[in-house]
Structures are given as C-alpha cells and as structure tokens.
Design a protein around this motif. Sequence first.
Motif, short mmCIF file in Angstrom:
data_model
loop_
_atom_site.label_atom_id
_atom_site.label_comp_id
_atom_site.label_asym_id
_atom_site.label_seq_id
_atom_site.Cartn_x
_atom_site.Cartn_y
_atom_site.Cartn_z
N SER A 118 5.29 -6.33 1.26
CA SER A 118 4.31 -6.04 2.29
C SER A 118 2.99 -6.75 1.98
O SER A 118 2.98 -7.94 1.70
CB SER A 118 4.14 -4.52 2.45
OG SER A 118 3.46 -4.21 3.64
N VAL A 119 1.85 -6.04 1.96
CA VAL A 119 0.58 -6.72 1.68
C VAL A 119 0.56 -7.29 0.27
O VAL A 119 -0.18 -8.24 -0.02
CB VAL A 119 -0.62 -5.77 1.91
CG1 VAL A 119 -0.70 -4.70 0.83
CG2 VAL A 119 -1.93 -6.56 1.96
N GLY A 120 1.39 -6.78 -0.62
CA GLY A 120 1.50 -7.34 -1.96
C GLY A 120 1.97 -8.78 -1.96
O GLY A 120 1.78 -9.50 -2.95
N GLU A 121 2.56 -9.24 -0.84
CA GLU A 121 2.97 -10.63 -0.78
C GLU A 121 1.76 -11.56 -0.80
O GLU A 121 1.84 -12.69 -1.29
CB GLU A 121 3.84 -10.88 0.46
CG GLU A 121 4.62 -12.18 0.38
CD GLU A 121 5.76 -12.28 1.37
OE1 GLU A 121 6.41 -13.34 1.40
OE2 GLU A 121 6.03 -11.30 2.12
N GLY A 140 9.29 -12.76 1.56
CA GLY A 140 9.72 -11.40 1.85
C GLY A 140 10.66 -11.29 3.03
O GLY A 140 11.53 -10.42 3.05
N VAL A 141 10.51 -12.16 4.02
CA VAL A 141 11.34 -12.05 5.23
C VAL A 141 12.77 -12.52 5.01
O VAL A 141 13.64 -12.30 5.85
CB VAL A 141 10.73 -12.82 6.42
CG1 VAL A 141 9.44 -12.16 6.87
CG2 VAL A 141 10.53 -14.29 6.08
N SER A 150 3.84 -1.76 10.41
CA SER A 150 3.89 -3.08 9.76
C SER A 150 5.30 -3.65 9.83
O SER A 150 6.29 -2.93 9.78
CB SER A 150 3.48 -2.95 8.29
OG SER A 150 2.27 -2.25 8.16
N HIS A 151 5.37 -4.99 9.94
CA HIS A 151 6.63 -5.73 9.87
C HIS A 151 7.59 -5.38 11.01
O HIS A 151 8.81 -5.39 10.84
CB HIS A 151 7.31 -5.52 8.51
CG HIS A 151 6.34 -5.55 7.37
ND1 HIS A 151 5.54 -6.63 7.12
CD2 HIS A 151 6.00 -4.60 6.45
CE1 HIS A 151 4.76 -6.36 6.08
NE2 HIS A 151 5.02 -5.14 5.67
N THR A 152 7.02 -5.04 12.15
CA THR A 152 7.80 -4.78 13.36
C THR A 152 7.19 -5.55 14.51
O THR A 152 6.05 -6.05 14.41
CB THR A 152 7.82 -3.28 13.72
OG1 THR A 152 6.57 -2.92 14.33
CG2 THR A 152 8.07 -2.40 12.50
N GLN A 154 0.83 -1.20 0.00
CA GLN A 154 0.00 0.00 0.00
C GLN A 154 0.87 1.25 0.00
O GLN A 154 2.05 1.22 0.33
CB GLN A 154 -0.94 -0.02 1.19
CG GLN A 154 -0.27 0.01 2.55
CD GLN A 154 -1.25 -0.35 3.67
OE1 GLN A 154 -1.46 -1.50 3.98
NE2 GLN A 154 -1.83 0.66 4.29
N GLY A 155 0.26 2.35 -0.37
CA GLY A 155 0.96 3.63 -0.44
C GLY A 155 0.86 4.25 -1.81
O GLY A 155 0.93 5.47 -1.95
N GLY A 156 0.70 3.43 -2.86
CA GLY A 156 0.61 3.94 -4.21
C GLY A 156 -0.80 4.01 -4.75
O GLY A 156 -1.01 4.35 -5.92
#
Length: 312
Positions: free
Chosen positions: A95-98, A228-229, A197-199, A12-14
């Motif tokens: 991120s959520v795209g995964e 991703g990780v 996210s991711h923390t 997200q963001g775009g």
Amino acid sequence: MSLRLAILCPGQGGQHPAMFDLLHGDARAADFLAQCQLDALLSAPRQQVLADPQALFANRNAQPLVVAAQLAAWQALAGPLRASIGAPALVAGYSVGELSAYAVAGVFAPLDTVALAARRARLMDEAVRDPQGLMSVGGLPLGRIMASLSRHDAHLAIVTGDDSVIVGGRQPALTALAAELSGSGAHCGELPVALASHTPLMQPAQQAFAALLDGMPPGVLETTLLAGVSGQAVSDPVQARTQLVRQLGEPIQWAACMDACAEHRIEVALELGPGNALSRMLRERHPQIACRSLSDFRSLDGVLAWLQRQAD
C-alpha cells in the motif's frame, strides 16, 4: 559477510504514539525527520497528532507519518547494513509503504517521498464522495469471496493469502458484504482506513498522482523492486512509476510479492514498521525465511546485531 535480505515497508494501520521512539537516539534518523518538516505536512504538530488516536489514523496524517518513520529508520540502518552485510537483494512495499520501497530502491529521493506521501493522501481524500472503508476477510476461498463482491458492489483491494483478502467499497456495501460472508463462516474486520484504497473508487486520483510523479527527479534502481500490483520485479524507473499509479485503483497482489521473496531466494526479511503484519504474514507463508520487524526490537543496534547473526 553476505545475506540475501529483503526490506519490507508496510502500509498504514499499524501506527501508534511511540512509532518514532526507536529512532530518537540515532543522529541520522533524527536529522532526516527534522528535514522532513512533518509539522507542515500534517493537520497539527507531529506530537499532537501522535497523541490523538483520531488524528493518528486520519488518512491525511497516516500516510506521511508511516513513510517518514520507515525512511528515517532506513537512513539509520542503510550505511551499517551495507558495510557489514551488503545491499538488500530485494525491496517490497505494501500500500502506501510502496512509496517507501521506491525510495529504498533508489527511484525517489527519501525527503521527496515523504512530501509525495502527504500529497498522495490529499488526492485520495479528495476522491472520496461517500463514506468508504476497507475490511479484512478471511476463512473462505478467493473465488467465493469474489462472487460476493460482485453482488454487493464492493471491490478486491489486497490479496494477502489463499483465503484472506482486504476488500474496499462504500460503507453500506461493506456492511451488507460482511453480513453475507460472516454467515458463510468468514472472519470479517473493519480496518482503520476511511477510504477504499486500491479499488476503482480511487481512480479519480490517478491522473493527478501521475502528474506528481512526472514532476519528481528521476532516480536509478539500485536493487530489485517488486511492483505491488503484480508481485513482479520492476526493470526500470519509468515502469516503476506506471505501476505506482496503477496501484491507487487496482488490487495489491501481496501474496504474489511474498512468493516472489521465496523465488528470489530471500533468506532474511526486515520489516521497517510500524507494526509487524508483513513479517508475520511472510513467516506464515514461507517459514524458511527468517522475518522480523523493527517493532520487535528495543534498539537499532539490536536490529543490526540480529541481522549480523543471520549472516554468520
């Protein structure tokens, strides 16, 4: 005709009000979007959300919108691509795209994945106790940034380059961190994501998310999928689900994912949008890979024509 193609699915963001416009003329994409029943997953009807910047970037709406747009595009492109070029050699998501990447790779059914994105967003929102956020940091070595994170109780969220990262934390920590890093010459910018996210701040959502994944019908990996990780290829669907749970509360190694594209001899990468951040980053890091985003084109036919030219 063959091509070592990577499909990239951004986070997200775009998102933007016209993010579905390219898909309206394709019957397969339109049918998929109708079956998604997005209006029931969002805080308001889709067109109303798209017209309201605050609603558009709210986590609850952003995650299912991004995944729905990506997978609708894939419904339109997958058949023609396989017929003319062949299946993708690799799929990776940011991120959520995964979640979208998992559907493209065959782990999840696409419609189930859109609903999963909405439920994932809800679990993440419920994990937020104090105001949180994400911030981009660039221009300093990773070690220097990490030292500042530990002093301010902030966390690494995504590694995007050798001197560029996304960090997350509670808002007071991010404010203090930005002041320190900017004073050392870094470029810091707040991202339109109101959670870390991711923390470790997202770890309270992991158990419930794992239960959601356990309830989804099993799929079969049809192409190479990057986790991703780690940036490493996932070998089976069970392992894939474990990695997807981990990425809620652990940093995304996107620089490693980009390097894996080069290691897998990817020739061309197509980003499913919205936005073009992933194709831009990959082009800068590995300029030998031809990279474009759906956002660069005026039609899906233009996307297919460009890919076919790359294969000639």
